[in-house]
Design a protein around this motif. Structure first.
Motif, PDB file in Angstrom:
ATOM      1  N   THR A   1      12.004  -9.262  -3.366  1.00 47.48           N
ATOM      2  CA  THR A   1      12.078  -9.641  -4.776  1.00 47.48           C
ATOM      3  C   THR A   1      10.817  -9.145  -5.454  1.00 47.48           C
ATOM      4  O   THR A   1      10.107  -9.888  -6.105  1.00 47.48           O
ATOM      5  N   MET A   2      10.520  -7.852  -5.217  1.00 44.33           N
ATOM      6  CA  MET A   2       9.302  -7.251  -5.752  1.00 44.33           C
ATOM      7  C   MET A   2       9.674  -6.185  -6.762  1.00 44.33           C
ATOM      8  O   MET A   2      10.676  -5.493  -6.620  1.00 44.33           O
ATOM      9  N   GLU A   3       8.857  -6.066  -7.815  1.00 42.59           N
ATOM     10  CA  GLU A   3       9.082  -5.014  -8.793  1.00 42.59           C
ATOM     11  C   GLU A   3       7.791  -4.232  -9.011  1.00 42.59           C
ATOM     12  O   GLU A   3       6.689  -4.779  -8.877  1.00 42.59           O
ATOM     13  N   PHE A   4       7.936  -2.942  -9.322  1.00 43.92           N
ATOM     14  CA  PHE A   4       6.789  -2.056  -9.473  1.00 43.92           C
ATOM     15  C   PHE A   4       5.922  -2.497 -10.661  1.00 43.92           C
ATOM     16  O   PHE A   4       6.423  -2.839 -11.723  1.00 43.92           O
ATOM     17  N   GLU A   5       4.580  -2.439 -10.440  1.00 39.12           N
ATOM     18  CA  GLU A   5       3.653  -2.801 -11.504  1.00 39.12           C
ATOM     19  C   GLU A   5       2.814  -1.599 -11.939  1.00 39.12           C
ATOM     20  O   GLU A   5       2.784  -1.241 -13.108  1.00 39.12           O
ATOM     21  N   GLN A   6       2.107  -0.931 -10.976  1.00 34.57           N
ATOM     22  CA  GLN A   6       1.257   0.197 -11.335  1.00 34.57           C
ATOM     23  C   GLN A   6       0.873   0.989 -10.089  1.00 34.57           C
ATOM     24  O   GLN A   6       1.118   0.559  -8.964  1.00 34.57           O
ATOM     25  N   ILE A   7       0.270   2.198 -10.319  1.00 31.12           N
ATOM     26  CA  ILE A   7      -0.323   2.993  -9.239  1.00 31.12           C
ATOM     27  C   ILE A   7      -1.833   2.826  -9.326  1.00 31.12           C
ATOM     28  O   ILE A   7      -2.418   2.943 -10.409  1.00 31.12           O
ATOM     29  N   LYS A   8      -2.479   2.561  -8.188  1.00 34.18           N
ATOM     30  CA  LYS A   8      -3.928   2.369  -8.195  1.00 34.18           C
ATOM     31  C   LYS A   8      -4.538   3.045  -6.979  1.00 34.18           C
ATOM     32  O   LYS A   8      -3.839   3.427  -6.028  1.00 34.18           O
ATOM     33  N   GLU A   9      -5.836   3.188  -7.009  1.00 35.78           N
ATOM     34  CA  GLU A   9      -6.546   3.797  -5.889  1.00 35.78           C
ATOM     35  C   GLU A   9      -6.504   2.873  -4.675  1.00 35.78           C
ATOM     36  O   GLU A   9      -6.567   1.649  -4.790  1.00 35.78           O
ATOM     37  N   TYR A  10      -6.400   3.514  -3.512  1.00 37.55           N
ATOM     38  CA  TYR A  10      -6.355   2.761  -2.252  1.00 37.55           C
ATOM     39  C   TYR A  10      -7.720   2.145  -1.969  1.00 37.55           C
ATOM     40  O   TYR A  10      -8.768   2.783  -2.127  1.00 37.55           O
ATOM     41  N   ILE A  11      -7.711   0.870  -1.584  1.00 39.74           N
ATOM     42  CA  ILE A  11      -8.916   0.220  -1.077  1.00 39.74           C
ATOM     43  C   ILE A  11      -8.578  -0.400   0.262  1.00 39.74           C
ATOM     44  O   ILE A  11      -7.412  -0.648   0.571  1.00 39.74           O
ATOM     45  N   GLN A  12      -9.613  -0.612   1.071  1.00 38.59           N
ATOM     46  CA  GLN A  12      -9.398  -1.128   2.420  1.00 38.59           C
ATOM     47  C   GLN A  12      -8.659  -2.458   2.365  1.00 38.59           C
ATOM     48  O   GLN A  12      -9.023  -3.360   1.614  1.00 38.59           O
ATOM     49  N   GLY A  13      -7.601  -2.557   3.132  1.00 38.59           N
ATOM     50  CA  GLY A  13      -6.774  -3.759   3.163  1.00 38.59           C
ATOM     51  C   GLY A  13      -5.421  -3.575   2.513  1.00 38.59           C
ATOM     52  O   GLY A  13      -4.509  -4.373   2.738  1.00 38.59           O
ATOM     53  N   ASP A  14      -5.269  -2.526   1.676  1.00 39.91           N
ATOM     54  CA  ASP A  14      -3.965  -2.248   1.071  1.00 39.91           C
ATOM     55  C   ASP A  14      -2.971  -1.801   2.136  1.00 39.91           C
ATOM     56  O   ASP A  14      -3.341  -1.192   3.154  1.00 39.91           O
ATOM     57  N   ASP A  15      -1.708  -2.110   1.914  1.00 34.60           N
ATOM     58  CA  ASP A  15      -0.643  -1.732   2.845  1.00 34.60           C
ATOM     59  C   ASP A  15      -0.425  -0.221   2.766  1.00 34.60           C
ATOM     60  O   ASP A  15      -0.071   0.317   1.714  1.00 34.60           O
ATOM     61  N   ILE A  16      -0.637   0.473   3.898  1.00 34.20           N
ATOM     62  CA  ILE A  16      -0.523   1.937   3.898  1.00 34.20           C
ATOM     63  C   ILE A  16       0.922   2.379   3.682  1.00 34.20           C
ATOM     64  O   ILE A  16       1.186   3.530   3.340  1.00 34.20           O
ATOM     65  N   ARG A  17       1.877   1.458   3.868  1.00 36.31           N
ATOM     66  CA  ARG A  17       3.282   1.804   3.636  1.00 36.31           C
ATOM     67  C   ARG A  17       3.576   2.011   2.158  1.00 36.31           C
ATOM     68  O   ARG A  17       4.621   2.538   1.802  1.00 36.31           O
ATOM     69  N   THR A  18       2.664   1.574   1.277  1.00 38.00           N
ATOM     70  CA  THR A  18       2.885   1.737  -0.163  1.00 38.00           C
ATOM     71  C   THR A  18       2.170   2.974  -0.712  1.00 38.00           C
ATOM     72  O   THR A  18       2.076   3.120  -1.939  1.00 38.00           O
ATOM     73  N   LEU A  19       1.680   3.864   0.185  1.00 38.40           N
ATOM     74  CA  LEU A  19       1.010   5.088  -0.282  1.00 38.40           C
ATOM     75  C   LEU A  19       1.971   5.929  -1.126  1.00 38.40           C
ATOM     76  O   LEU A  19       3.125   6.144  -0.759  1.00 38.40           O
ATOM     77  N   ASN A  20       1.479   6.396  -2.267  1.00 43.39           N
ATOM     78  CA  ASN A  20       2.234   7.285  -3.149  1.00 43.39           C
ATOM     79  C   ASN A  20       1.689   8.705  -2.943  1.00 43.39           C
ATOM     80  O   ASN A  20       0.616   9.054  -3.438  1.00 43.39           O
ATOM     81  N   TRP A  21       2.449   9.557  -2.189  1.00 39.78           N
ATOM     82  CA  TRP A  21       1.932  10.858  -1.774  1.00 39.78           C
ATOM     83  C   TRP A  21       1.839  11.835  -2.952  1.00 39.78           C
ATOM     84  O   TRP A  21       0.920  12.662  -3.007  1.00 39.78           O
ATOM     85  N   LYS A  22       2.746  11.741  -3.893  1.00 46.39           N
ATOM     86  CA  LYS A  22       2.676  12.625  -5.057  1.00 46.39           C
ATOM     87  C   LYS A  22       1.418  12.345  -5.879  1.00 46.39           C
ATOM     88  O   LYS A  22       0.698  13.262  -6.293  1.00 46.39           O
TER      89      LYS A  22
END
Length: 443
Positions: free
Chosen positions: A198-219
């Motif tokens: 039940t999640m909806e997209f909010e924004q793209i942000k820079e990766y910081i330690q602890g973020d889920d790597i499965r949410t990486l946006n490669w583009k």
């Protein structure tokens, strides 16, 4: 004249006077005690005059004040504070008689205090209202006696104090603190594992330690030449309506409060939890017609709107019109919503009469029917039967209890959620049901 209005003769004076009168009567048989009786009578009235001078010949006497909350909380113990300041140069003995609102039916209210000279005494007593509305306090009467205690002087303060009684805001504050704490089980609230997405997209942000790597946006990572991740948030702003049946079935009393007032208190608390969870809370009541409507919103003023509407909910003695409820929901609630219906069904026949309308509401909305266990029947079934009549009563009670469980199963067959609860557990059980629905993403 004013002195006589304020002066009250204490029982001690009459006891002493009665003793002297008895001695005076005995003087006919024992003449030698006649003179002693006259002197005792003169001494008594001398002390009486001295007591009058002590209490009435003073520029500064006492100050008194009753301190009430701005509003009383229905169904809860509310503290009423009393403050007394003694300006006499001697210790006083005070008897406080507060004229409590007639709704409490208290006829023997009396508090006795001993207050030293030039000092204050602050104390509290508690009142538990069981009806919403206005409560009128009369005079705060304080009867003051000197150390002689032959007479009392009456002081009157805080005449005609009016205090409204609102739905239980004390419960509101209590659950406001615990609903999101780490110790939910201590209060009966359940922790429920989140299921589904039940999640909806909010924004793209820079990766910081602890973020889920499965949410990486490669583009975005390729464009920025830096690791970028998608940030999601929980779905918010789901519509939740609390619907209160104010018909005759909700007039049944339990522990001083009607089932209607239990539903009103639970609605107030649940509305606060809903808004804290970033959903939109609304409510209305129904019986022969729809009343007290508050459209589901999540504005800062929403809780005040709901509180004022709940204050004005009045029960009637008609049978509730579920066809009108169905028509109103279909017309005015266009978005799929969670509808929490507070009502009461005692028998399956009672449910069957309204089931077509409940099924109609459940087609477009998530419907939760909240109704009540009859705790008096539980007491009958737990008690050991000792004669034929008690055996008969126990069998009938067990039949009605079983019918309540059949009602739960019947609602479940049509995808209608239900909460069967005891009145005192209503608030916790409805919060738990809402949190369960929220966690499982059912809505």
């Amino acid at each position: 004249m004013k002195l006589f209005k304020q002066l009250y003769i204490n029982n001690l004076f009459f006891y002493l006077l009665g003793g002297i009168v008895v001695m005076f009567c005995c003087a006919f048989f024992f003449p030698f005690i006649f003179n002693a009786t006259k002197y005792l009578l003169l001494v008594l009235f001398g002390f009486f005059a001295m007591d009058v001078l002590l209490l009435f010949n003073s520029k500064k006497e006492i100050e008194g004040q009753r301190i009430t909350p701005e509003k009383l909380s229905n169904g809860d113990e509310n503290a009423i504070a009393v403050s007394i300041r003694n300006h006499y140069y001697f210790t006083i003995f005070a008897k406080v008689i507060d004229e409590i609102p007639y709704q409490f039916q208290v006829r023997d209210f009396e508090i006795k205090r001993t207050i030293k000279n030039n000092s204050s005494d602050d104390f509290q007593y508690y009142l538990r209202p069981t009806e919403r509305g206005e409560y009128h306090f009369g005079n705060l009467n304080i009867y003051v006696s000197s150390p002689l205690r032959l007479i009392s002087k009456r002081f009157t303060f805080d005449k005609d104090n009016k205090v409204p009684t609102y739905p239980s805001y004390i419960q509101l504050r209590k659950y406001d603190l615990i609903a999101f704490s780490n110790n939910l089980r201590q209060y009966g609230l359940k922790k429920i594992r989140r299921i589904g997405h039940t999640m909806e997209f909010e924004q793209i942000k820079e990766y910081i330690q602890g973020d889920d790597i499965r949410t990486l946006n490669w583009k975005a990572t390729a464009k920025k030449n830096a690791l970028m991740v998608n940030q999601f948030q929980d779905e918010k702003s789901q519509h939740v309506y609390m619907v209160i049946d104010k018909g005759r079935t909700m007039k049944m009393p339990f522990n001083g409060l009607s089932l209607l007032d239990y539903a009103i208190n639970a609605t107030l608390v649940l509305s606060n939890v809903i808004l804290k969870k970033h959903d939109k809370a609304g409510m209305f009541s129904f019986s022969k017609k729809i009343d007290n409507r508050v459209v589901a919103e999540k504005r800062t003023s929403q809780m005040q709107k709901i509180l004022e509407s709940l204050y004005n909910v009045k029960t009637d003695f008609f049978e509730s019109d579920y066809s009108r409820l169905y028509a109103d929901v279909k017309k005015n609630i266009n978005q799929r919503s969670l509808i929490v219906l507070y009502t009461n069904f005692e028998t399956l026949d009672g449910l069957y009469r309204q089931l077509p309308y409940l099924k109609g509401i459940a087609k477009n909305h998530l419907l939760v029917v909240v109704f009540f266990q009859n705790t008096e029947l539980n007491h009958i079934t737990e008690k050991k039967a000792e004669n034929v009549q008690e055996i008969y009563d126990k069998v009938i009670a067990e039949k009605f209890i079983f019918e309540k469980k059949l009602i739960v199963n019947e609602l479940k067959k049509y995808g209608i959620h239900s909460v069967l609860t005891q009145p005192e557990s209503l608030t916790l059980d409805t919060i738990n049901k809402y949190l369960e629905i929220k966690a499982r993403g059912i809505l």
